[in-house]
Design a protein around this motif. Structure first.
Motif, PDB file in Angstrom:
ATOM      1  N   ASP A 185      30.804  30.243  32.619  1.00  0.00           N
ATOM      2  CA  ASP A 185      30.413  30.346  33.910  1.00  0.00           C
ATOM      3  C   ASP A 185      31.580  30.238  34.846  1.00  0.00           C
ATOM      4  O   ASP A 185      31.763  31.128  35.716  1.00  0.00           O
ATOM      5  N   GLU A 223      33.143  33.326  36.979  1.00  0.00           N
ATOM      6  CA  GLU A 223      32.992  33.045  38.419  1.00  0.00           C
ATOM      7  C   GLU A 223      34.316  33.264  39.054  1.00  0.00           C
ATOM      8  O   GLU A 223      34.667  33.965  40.021  1.00  0.00           O
ATOM      9  N   TYR A 250      35.251  36.797  39.168  1.00  0.00           N
ATOM     10  CA  TYR A 250      34.612  37.678  40.139  1.00  0.00           C
ATOM     11  C   TYR A 250      35.219  37.362  41.398  1.00  0.00           C
ATOM     12  O   TYR A 250      35.278  38.224  42.342  1.00  0.00           O
ATOM     13  N   ASN A 265      29.218  38.361  37.896  1.00  0.00           N
ATOM     14  CA  ASN A 265      29.556  37.297  36.997  1.00  0.00           C
ATOM     15  C   ASN A 265      28.207  37.184  36.071  1.00  0.00           C
ATOM     16  O   ASN A 265      27.207  36.635  36.436  1.00  0.00           O
ATOM     17  N   GLU A 277      26.519  33.804  35.127  1.00  0.00           N
ATOM     18  CA  GLU A 277      25.510  32.991  36.322  1.00  0.00           C
ATOM     19  C   GLU A 277      24.176  33.892  35.901  1.00  0.00           C
ATOM     20  O   GLU A 277      23.309  33.018  36.009  1.00  0.00           O
ATOM     21  N   SER A 325      26.048  36.761  42.663  1.00  0.00           N
ATOM     22  CA  SER A 325      27.077  35.810  42.383  1.00  0.00           C
ATOM     23  C   SER A 325      27.526  35.460  44.006  1.00  0.00           C
ATOM     24  O   SER A 325      27.097  35.940  44.929  1.00  0.00           O
ATOM     25  N   ARG A 326      28.265  34.231  43.752  1.00  0.00           N
ATOM     26  CA  ARG A 326      28.590  33.585  45.090  1.00  0.00           C
ATOM     27  C   ARG A 326      29.454  34.559  45.936  1.00  0.00           C
ATOM     28  O   ARG A 326      30.198  35.265  45.343  1.00  0.00           O
TER      29      ARG A 326
END
Length: 351
Positions: free
Chosen positions: A136, A140, A143, A151, A154, A171-172
């Motif tokens: 992850d 991440e 990403y 991602n 995730e 994703s964030r």
């Protein structure tokens, strides 16, 4: 064989005082050197070669650089770095074995197959969670660095937590600097009375004005810089050596104009040398750029997930959109192959 026996007889007279092992080695070397029929083994051109690594494997070095230098306020321990690199390397080997080379092919089914194999080897649940956490972190990072459009780890983590009920996970969002944080970063660099301060300010200014990658920044020559401050478009070569021409926004040109003007006195024949170098004249490395910017972000107390020079790329993209630059133009400037990757910055501007 007769030639070798007679050679031993002759050589023996001059090697009696040498221990047996060294004696034999010297005799064989002398025989090879004096025997015209001896031919060293030649390696055939069609012998098996090491297979070419996938593009995932090419990301291990920059990922390690980010682990070591990308988050100075909360640095990873050496143990964690080794753990993450080992687990990510093992997963990449699994992808390579299954000929998976694109992140969109890394589906939940791929993760299930991978972790099923690990479970069959007797891995505990805590071990599996640690491995998934490492993957992850890697995806991440990719990403947020605009390497991957999503991602996948995730998404799989959410699937596991819901015990199979699934559901798509966003994703964030990329983190960006506010205007006041940009000012603080610039002040932090300019307040240092160092020989390399003008260079460091120029790095920040160009990254914010163009949104180019660090690798593209370090590919700039002195002539490229001169052309840029004279109003010409900046030619950069992105992934796959794809060329694009960018006209800087000009909002931060005062940070790099002076540095580049000082280079105009260089002999025109030498203007193809790198624009950014160390104090000893060597080309600046990506690690060095990440360390410079990460150090100053830490000095001004920024507590953000994504550190390093790539944070400036995210900020540049957001500034372009806020100034009304069309998303297709932003996609071109950033060198994104997929407009969906660029689209995530729209959510930042709306936030």
């Amino acid at each position: 064989m007769g030639e070798l026996s007679s050679f031993f007889a002759v050589a023996g007279c001059c090697t009696k005082q040498i221990p047996l092992r060294k004696n034999m080695i010297m005799i064989i070397i002398m025989w090879k050197a004096g025997n015209p029929t001896y031919q060293p083994r030649k390696i055939a051109m069609n012998e098996p070669q090491t297979p070419t690594e996938t593009r995932f494997a090419d990301l291990l070095d920059p990922y390690e650089s980010w682990l070591r230098w990308g988050n100075p306020s909360k640095p990873y321990s050496e143990h964690t770095i080794r753990l993450y690199l080992r687990e990510v390397g093992a997963f990449i080997a699994f992808l390579d074995k299954n000929m998976i080379e694109d992140v969109e092919e890394v589906t939940n089914a791929v993760f299930r197959q991978y972790f099923a194999q690990i479970a069959q080897n007797g891995a505990k649940a805590t071990t599996v969670r640690a491995k998934l956490s490492a993957l992850d972190n890697f995806f991440e990072w990719g990403y947020l660095e605009d390497i991957f459009p999503l991602n996948p780890a995730e998404r799989y983590k959410r699937l596991v937590s819901r015990r199979g009920r699934g559901g798509r996970v966003e994703s964030r969002l990329p983190e960006v600097l506010s205007e006041s944080q940009i000012d603080e970063l610039i002040y932090s660099i300019s307040s240092e009375n160092r020989k390399e301060t003008p260079r460091n300010l120029a790095i920040v200014g160009i990254l914010l004005d163009t949104g180019i990658r660090v690798s593209e920044l370090l590919g700039m020559s002195v002539q490229d810089g001169i052309n840029m401050i004279e109003g010409q478009k900046l030619r950069v070569f992105g992934k796959g050596r794809k060329e694009r021409s960018i006209l800087p926004l000009g909002q931060f040109s005062d940070l790099y104009r002076g540095y580049i003007r000082n280079k105009t006195g260089i002999d025109p024949a030498m203007r193809q040398q790198p624009l950014f170098t160390t104090k000893t004249g060597r080309p600046l490395t990506q690690d060095a750029v990440y360390r410079i910017i990460s150090r100053h972000l830490g000095k001004i107390g920024l507590n953000v997930h994504q550190k390093g020079a790539h944070l400036l790329r995210h900020t540049a993209a957001t500034l372009m959109l806020r100034q009304g630059v069309d998303i297709a133009e932003v996609q071109y400037r950033l060198g994104h192959s997929n407009v969906a990757t660029t689209g995530k910055y729209l959510h930042v501007t709306e936030g």
